[in-house]
Scaffold this active site. Structure first.
Site, PDB file in Angstrom:
ATOM      1  N   THR A  71      32.111 109.664  64.866  1.00  0.00           N
ATOM      2  CA  THR A  71      30.952 108.844  64.718  1.00  0.00           C
ATOM      3  C   THR A  71      30.750 107.118  65.162  1.00  0.00           C
ATOM      4  OG1 THR A  71      32.955 107.795  62.717  1.00  0.00           O
ATOM      5  CG2 THR A  71      31.271 109.952  61.552  1.00  0.00           C
ATOM      6  N   GLU A 112      28.688 104.887  58.809  1.00  0.00           N
ATOM      7  CA  GLU A 112      29.201 105.306  60.362  1.00  0.00           C
ATOM      8  C   GLU A 112      28.372 107.024  60.197  1.00  0.00           C
ATOM      9  OE1 GLU A 112      33.129 107.137  59.422  1.00  0.00           O
ATOM     10  OE2 GLU A 112      34.037 105.039  59.168  1.00  0.00           O
TER      11      GLU A 112
HETATM   12  C1  LIG Z   1      29.044 113.511  56.814  1.00  0.00           C
HETATM   13  C2  LIG Z   1      30.053 113.433  56.291  1.00  0.00           C
HETATM   14  C3  LIG Z   1      30.763 112.809  55.714  1.00  0.00           C
HETATM   15  C4  LIG Z   1      32.402 111.816  55.233  1.00  0.00           C
HETATM   16  N1  LIG Z   1      32.834 112.211  53.394  1.00  0.00           N
HETATM   17  C5  LIG Z   1      33.881 111.335  53.939  1.00  0.00           C
HETATM   18  C6  LIG Z   1      34.474 111.580  51.796  1.00  0.00           C
HETATM   19  O1  LIG Z   1      34.094 112.060  51.261  1.00  0.00           O
HETATM   20  N2  LIG Z   1      35.389 110.700  51.825  1.00  0.00           N
HETATM   21  C7  LIG Z   1      35.865 109.987  53.376  1.00  0.00           C
HETATM   22  O2  LIG Z   1      37.321 109.425  52.607  1.00  0.00           O
HETATM   23  N3  LIG Z   1      35.264 109.581  54.647  1.00  0.00           N
HETATM   24  C8  LIG Z   1      34.217 110.392  54.647  1.00  0.00           C
HETATM   25  N4  LIG Z   1      33.933 110.245  55.894  1.00  0.00           N
HETATM   26  C9  LIG Z   1      34.381 109.541  57.166  1.00  0.00           C
HETATM   27  C10 LIG Z   1      35.261 109.609  57.918  1.00  0.00           C
HETATM   28  O3  LIG Z   1      36.464 109.425  56.995  1.00  0.00           O
HETATM   29  C11 LIG Z   1      35.188 108.697  58.313  1.00  0.00           C
HETATM   30  O4  LIG Z   1      34.237 109.312  59.935  1.00  0.00           O
HETATM   31  C12 LIG Z   1      36.405 108.112  59.499  1.00  0.00           C
HETATM   32  O5  LIG Z   1      36.900 106.961  58.763  1.00  0.00           O
HETATM   33  C13 LIG Z   1      36.564 108.067  61.158  1.00  0.00           C
HETATM   34  O6  LIG Z   1      35.816 106.951  60.986  1.00  0.00           O
HETATM   35  P1  LIG Z   1      36.406 105.900  61.990  1.00  0.00           P
HETATM   36  O7  LIG Z   1      35.764 106.549  63.617  1.00  0.00           O
HETATM   37  O8  LIG Z   1      35.583 104.700  62.106  1.00  0.00           O
HETATM   38  O9  LIG Z   1      37.909 106.094  62.212  1.00  0.00           O
HETATM   39  C14 LIG Z   1      33.138 111.594  56.191  1.00  0.00           C
HETATM   40  C15 LIG Z   1      32.401 110.897  57.396  1.00  0.00           C
HETATM   41  C16 LIG Z   1      31.357 111.662  57.448  1.00  0.00           C
HETATM   42  C17 LIG Z   1      30.050 111.428  59.161  1.00  0.00           C
END
Ligand SMILES: Cc1cc2nc3c(=O)[nH]c(=O)nc-3n(C[C@H](O)[C@H](O)[C@H](O)COP(=O)(O)O)c2cc1C
Length: 168
Positions: free
Chosen positions: A43, A96
């Protein structure tokens, strides 16, 4: 087989409804780096002020739309997580963007533009990483099918995503 039971199409089929489309633009920031490594779903994080701005229009949740990088001609589908990432217990609300395309390089510092076309689902907490990953993969399918409808596909041509005459 997925045991996820939610619709593949979200939003009104015939029109993109208010407050969409929401247009966001910012320099890609370094996140915690978990997206690519732990989830296999990289992301790109938008800056905090852009996330603040987005909060005027949208609630926390998972969204779909279109994205471009450095306003190049290529427009990609995207899914965006806007919120607190409960699974990781983040302290700041972040925007993100996962661009639905396989890139060889990351794009920190690049200019990311996104058009949010609609809402997919609220953010959730999960007991396992696998459950989070399968929900995100389902979000990607929802985005693909939802963006294929006329009014949503038309947003791909929005000039906001394209090179401006001055930068050609
Ligand atoms: C389409 C999508 C849906 C997501 N849905 C959730 C969710 O429902 N709950 C959650 O805790 N994180 C969700 N995430 C977030 C991920 O936890 C997040 O991408 C991860 O924390 C990586 O973050 P970083 O690149 O800052 O480390 C989602 C991310 C994406 C791209």
């Amino acid at each position: 087989m997925s045991d996820i039971d939610r619709p593949l199409l979200v939003g009104n089929d015939h029109a993109v409804e208010q407050p969409y489309p929401v247009r966001l633009r910012g320099t890609v920031m370094r996140g915690f780096g978990r997206g690519g490594k732990e989830l296999g779903i990289p992301t790109a994080n938008l800056p905090e002020d852009v996330s603040q701005y987005a909060g005027q229009f949208i609630e926390t949740g998972i969204y779909y739309g279109w994205a471009s990088i450095n306003s190049s001609e290529t427009i990609y589908p995207m899914v965006m997580s806007f919120g607190w990432n409960p699974y990781y217990k983040n302290e700041k609300r972040s925007a993100e963007v996962h661009i639905m395309h396989k890139f060889d390089e990351d794009f920190y510092e690049k200019d990311l533009r996104v058009i949010v076309a609609g809402f997919i689902r609220p953010e959730k907490n999960y007991t396992t990483l696998e459950a989070l990953i399968s929900d995100i993969n389902f979000d990607i399918q929802v985005a693909h099918s939802s963006l294929a409808r006329g009014p949503y596909a038309a947003l791909k041509e929005d000039i906001f995503l394209k090179p401006s005459p001055a930068s050609l």
